[in-house]
Scaffold this motif. Structure first.
Motif, PDB file in Angstrom:
ATOM      1  N   ASN A  40     -67.998   4.083  39.557  1.00  0.00           N
ATOM      2  CA  ASN A  40     -68.836   4.651  38.499  1.00  0.00           C
ATOM      3  C   ASN A  40     -69.760   5.712  39.083  1.00  0.00           C
ATOM      4  O   ASN A  40     -70.631   5.423  39.899  1.00  0.00           O
ATOM      5  CB  ASN A  40     -69.641   3.546  37.820  1.00  0.00           C
ATOM      6  N   THR A  41     -69.559   6.937  38.656  1.00  0.00           N
ATOM      7  CA  THR A  41     -70.292   8.084  39.199  1.00  0.00           C
ATOM      8  C   THR A  41     -71.793   7.970  38.968  1.00  0.00           C
ATOM      9  O   THR A  41     -72.593   8.265  39.861  1.00  0.00           O
ATOM     10  CB  THR A  41     -69.766   9.389  38.571  1.00  0.00           C
ATOM     11  N   GLU A  42     -72.185   7.558  37.784  1.00  0.00           N
ATOM     12  CA  GLU A  42     -73.604   7.444  37.457  1.00  0.00           C
ATOM     13  C   GLU A  42     -74.303   6.423  38.363  1.00  0.00           C
ATOM     14  O   GLU A  42     -75.383   6.690  38.901  1.00  0.00           O
ATOM     15  CB  GLU A  42     -73.764   7.035  35.995  1.00  0.00           C
ATOM     16  N   ALA A  43     -73.683   5.273  38.547  1.00  0.00           N
ATOM     17  CA  ALA A  43     -74.278   4.229  39.388  1.00  0.00           C
ATOM     18  C   ALA A  43     -74.304   4.656  40.854  1.00  0.00           C
ATOM     19  O   ALA A  43     -75.301   4.425  41.555  1.00  0.00           O
ATOM     20  CB  ALA A  43     -73.507   2.923  39.225  1.00  0.00           C
ATOM     21  N   LEU A  44     -73.236   5.278  41.320  1.00  0.00           N
ATOM     22  CA  LEU A  44     -73.213   5.750  42.705  1.00  0.00           C
ATOM     23  C   LEU A  44     -74.291   6.801  42.936  1.00  0.00           C
ATOM     24  O   LEU A  44     -74.967   6.804  43.977  1.00  0.00           O
ATOM     25  CB  LEU A  44     -71.831   6.314  43.053  1.00  0.00           C
ATOM     26  N   ARG A  45     -74.483   7.682  41.958  1.00  0.00           N
ATOM     27  CA  ARG A  45     -75.528   8.705  42.061  1.00  0.00           C
ATOM     28  C   ARG A  45     -76.913   8.060  42.077  1.00  0.00           C
ATOM     29  O   ARG A  45     -77.796   8.471  42.838  1.00  0.00           O
ATOM     30  CB  ARG A  45     -75.420   9.695  40.906  1.00  0.00           C
ATOM     31  N   PHE A  46     -77.105   7.034  41.248  1.00  0.00           N
ATOM     32  CA  PHE A  46     -78.386   6.327  41.234  1.00  0.00           C
ATOM     33  C   PHE A  46     -78.708   5.774  42.617  1.00  0.00           C
ATOM     34  O   PHE A  46     -79.814   5.958  43.132  1.00  0.00           O
ATOM     35  CB  PHE A  46     -78.385   5.181  40.210  1.00  0.00           C
ATOM     36  N   PHE A  47     -77.742   5.079  43.233  1.00  0.00           N
ATOM     37  CA  PHE A  47     -78.000   4.478  44.540  1.00  0.00           C
ATOM     38  C   PHE A  47     -78.202   5.530  45.621  1.00  0.00           C
ATOM     39  O   PHE A  47     -79.014   5.340  46.527  1.00  0.00           O
ATOM     40  CB  PHE A  47     -76.895   3.481  44.915  1.00  0.00           C
ATOM     41  N   LYS A  48     -77.508   6.641  45.531  1.00  0.00           N
ATOM     42  CA  LYS A  48     -77.714   7.726  46.502  1.00  0.00           C
ATOM     43  C   LYS A  48     -79.111   8.312  46.333  1.00  0.00           C
ATOM     44  O   LYS A  48     -79.820   8.552  47.320  1.00  0.00           O
ATOM     45  CB  LYS A  48     -76.636   8.809  46.332  1.00  0.00           C
ATOM     46  N   ASN A  49     -79.523   8.547  45.086  1.00  0.00           N
ATOM     47  CA  ASN A  49     -80.866   9.064  44.836  1.00  0.00           C
ATOM     48  C   ASN A  49     -81.938   8.070  45.267  1.00  0.00           C
ATOM     49  O   ASN A  49     -82.973   8.464  45.820  1.00  0.00           O
ATOM     50  CB  ASN A  49     -81.044   9.425  43.359  1.00  0.00           C
ATOM     51  N   LEU A  50     -81.698   6.794  45.042  1.00  0.00           N
ATOM     52  CA  LEU A  50     -82.641   5.765  45.468  1.00  0.00           C
ATOM     53  C   LEU A  50     -82.751   5.742  46.991  1.00  0.00           C
ATOM     54  O   LEU A  50     -83.854   5.681  47.542  1.00  0.00           O
ATOM     55  CB  LEU A  50     -82.211   4.394  44.935  1.00  0.00           C
ATOM     56  N   GLU A  51     -81.615   5.822  47.657  1.00  0.00           N
ATOM     57  CA  GLU A  51     -81.615   5.857  49.119  1.00  0.00           C
ATOM     58  C   GLU A  51     -82.395   7.070  49.628  1.00  0.00           C
ATOM     59  O   GLU A  51     -83.214   6.955  50.553  1.00  0.00           O
ATOM     60  CB  GLU A  51     -80.180   5.901  49.646  1.00  0.00           C
ATOM     61  N   ASN A  52     -82.170   8.223  49.026  1.00  0.00           N
ATOM     62  CA  ASN A  52     -82.891   9.433  49.426  1.00  0.00           C
ATOM     63  C   ASN A  52     -84.399   9.287  49.209  1.00  0.00           C
ATOM     64  O   ASN A  52     -85.200   9.714  50.053  1.00  0.00           O
ATOM     65  CB  ASN A  52     -82.372  10.651  48.662  1.00  0.00           C
ATOM     66  N   ALA A  53     -84.794   8.685  48.095  1.00  0.00           N
ATOM     67  CA  ALA A  53     -86.216   8.502  47.804  1.00  0.00           C
ATOM     68  C   ALA A  53     -86.858   7.543  48.807  1.00  0.00           C
ATOM     69  O   ALA A  53     -87.970   7.802  49.288  1.00  0.00           O
ATOM     70  CB  ALA A  53     -86.394   7.979  46.375  1.00  0.00           C
ATOM     71  N   VAL A  54     -86.170   6.464  49.129  1.00  0.00           N
ATOM     72  CA  VAL A  54     -86.692   5.508  50.112  1.00  0.00           C
ATOM     73  C   VAL A  54     -86.818   6.177  51.475  1.00  0.00           C
ATOM     74  O   VAL A  54     -87.855   6.058  52.146  1.00  0.00           O
ATOM     75  CB  VAL A  54     -85.797   4.244  50.190  1.00  0.00           C
ATOM     76  N   ASP A  55     -85.783   6.897  51.879  1.00  0.00           N
ATOM     77  CA  ASP A  55     -85.827   7.607  53.167  1.00  0.00           C
ATOM     78  C   ASP A  55     -86.986   8.599  53.207  1.00  0.00           C
ATOM     79  O   ASP A  55     -87.712   8.683  54.199  1.00  0.00           O
ATOM     80  CB  ASP A  55     -84.514   8.350  53.433  1.00  0.00           C
ATOM     81  N   PHE A  56     -87.179   9.340  52.129  1.00  0.00           N
ATOM     82  CA  PHE A  56     -88.252  10.327  52.056  1.00  0.00           C
ATOM     83  C   PHE A  56     -89.622   9.652  52.197  1.00  0.00           C
ATOM     84  O   PHE A  56     -90.471  10.112  52.965  1.00  0.00           O
ATOM     85  CB  PHE A  56     -88.166  11.097  50.732  1.00  0.00           C
ATOM     86  N   CYS A  57     -89.823   8.562  51.458  1.00  0.00           N
ATOM     87  CA  CYS A  57     -91.109   7.858  51.514  1.00  0.00           C
ATOM     88  C   CYS A  57     -91.360   7.271  52.892  1.00  0.00           C
ATOM     89  O   CYS A  57     -92.488   7.333  53.404  1.00  0.00           O
ATOM     90  CB  CYS A  57     -91.164   6.759  50.462  1.00  0.00           C
ATOM     91  N   GLN A  58     -90.330   6.706  53.503  1.00  0.00           N
ATOM     92  CA  GLN A  58     -90.501   6.147  54.840  1.00  0.00           C
ATOM     93  C   GLN A  58     -90.826   7.240  55.841  1.00  0.00           C
ATOM     94  O   GLN A  58     -91.664   7.048  56.724  1.00  0.00           O
ATOM     95  CB  GLN A  58     -89.252   5.371  55.260  1.00  0.00           C
ATOM     96  N   GLN A  59     -90.190   8.385  55.709  1.00  0.00           N
ATOM     97  CA  GLN A  59     -90.459   9.495  56.613  1.00  0.00           C
ATOM     98  C   GLN A  59     -91.897   9.993  56.434  1.00  0.00           C
ATOM     99  O   GLN A  59     -92.583  10.265  57.409  1.00  0.00           O
ATOM    100  CB  GLN A  59     -89.470  10.637  56.374  1.00  0.00           C
ATOM    101  N   CYS A  60     -92.350  10.084  55.190  1.00  0.00           N
ATOM    102  CA  CYS A  60     -93.726  10.502  54.923  1.00  0.00           C
ATOM    103  C   CYS A  60     -94.715   9.510  55.528  1.00  0.00           C
ATOM    104  O   CYS A  60     -95.726   9.906  56.108  1.00  0.00           O
ATOM    105  CB  CYS A  60     -93.982  10.621  53.430  1.00  0.00           C
ATOM    106  N   ASN A  61     -94.419   8.226  55.403  1.00  0.00           N
ATOM    107  CA  ASN A  61     -95.311   7.205  55.968  1.00  0.00           C
ATOM    108  C   ASN A  61     -95.357   7.281  57.475  1.00  0.00           C
ATOM    109  O   ASN A  61     -96.407   7.093  58.080  1.00  0.00           O
ATOM    110  CB  ASN A  61     -94.875   5.802  55.514  1.00  0.00           C
ATOM    111  N   LEU A  62     -94.223   7.579  58.113  1.00  0.00           N
ATOM    112  CA  LEU A  62     -94.193   7.732  59.567  1.00  0.00           C
ATOM    113  C   LEU A  62     -95.031   8.939  59.998  1.00  0.00           C
ATOM    114  O   LEU A  62     -95.724   8.887  61.008  1.00  0.00           O
ATOM    115  CB  LEU A  62     -92.769   7.896  60.066  1.00  0.00           C
ATOM    116  N   ASN A  63     -94.955  10.007  59.232  1.00  0.00           N
ATOM    117  CA  ASN A  63     -95.689  11.222  59.577  1.00  0.00           C
ATOM    118  C   ASN A  63     -97.198  11.056  59.423  1.00  0.00           C
ATOM    119  O   ASN A  63     -97.958  11.783  60.057  1.00  0.00           O
ATOM    120  CB  ASN A  63     -95.204  12.401  58.723  1.00  0.00           C
ATOM    121  N   ARG A  64     -97.627  10.129  58.588  1.00  0.00           N
ATOM    122  CA  ARG A  64     -99.057   9.899  58.394  1.00  0.00           C
ATOM    123  C   ARG A  64     -99.678   9.121  59.552  1.00  0.00           C
ATOM    124  O   ARG A  64    -100.862   9.142  59.731  1.00  0.00           O
ATOM    125  CB  ARG A  64     -99.296   9.102  57.098  1.00  0.00           C
ATOM    126  N   ARG A  65     -98.860   8.418  60.292  1.00  0.00           N
ATOM    127  CA  ARG A  65     -99.386   7.570  61.387  1.00  0.00           C
ATOM    128  C   ARG A  65     -99.726   8.372  62.589  1.00  0.00           C
ATOM    129  O   ARG A  65     -99.505   9.391  62.920  1.00  0.00           O
ATOM    130  CB  ARG A  65     -98.362   6.511  61.764  1.00  0.00           C
TER     131      ARG A  65
END
Length: 65
Positions: A40-65
């Motif tokens: 399912n393209t929609e569900a796969l896209r959701f999980f890819k976008n979620l993964e990207n958002a989590v990665d982005f937030c974790q990277q931002c948190n690392l940069n703040r330290r």
């Protein structure tokens, strides 16, 4: 359907802990979709976008330290 702006406002009005409930609900909804249709393209896209958002937030948190 609610407009993106109205939905954005509703997200901003969520109380503590409610945003994690929203993410959990979305996750389980799309997980069920993938169980029924692993391609399912929609569900796969959701999980890819979620993964990207989590990665982005974790990277931002690392940069703040």
């Amino acid at each position: 359907m609610t407009s993106a702006n109205a939905l954005w406002e509703r997200l901003g009005d969520l109380k503590d802990g409610e945003s994690s409930q929203v993410v959990t609900r979305l996750f389980s909804t799309y997980e069920r979709i993938l169980e029924k249709d692993p391609d399912n393209t929609e569900a796969l896209r959701f999980f890819k976008n979620l993964e990207n958002a989590v990665d982005f937030c974790q990277q931002c948190n690392l940069n703040r330290r």
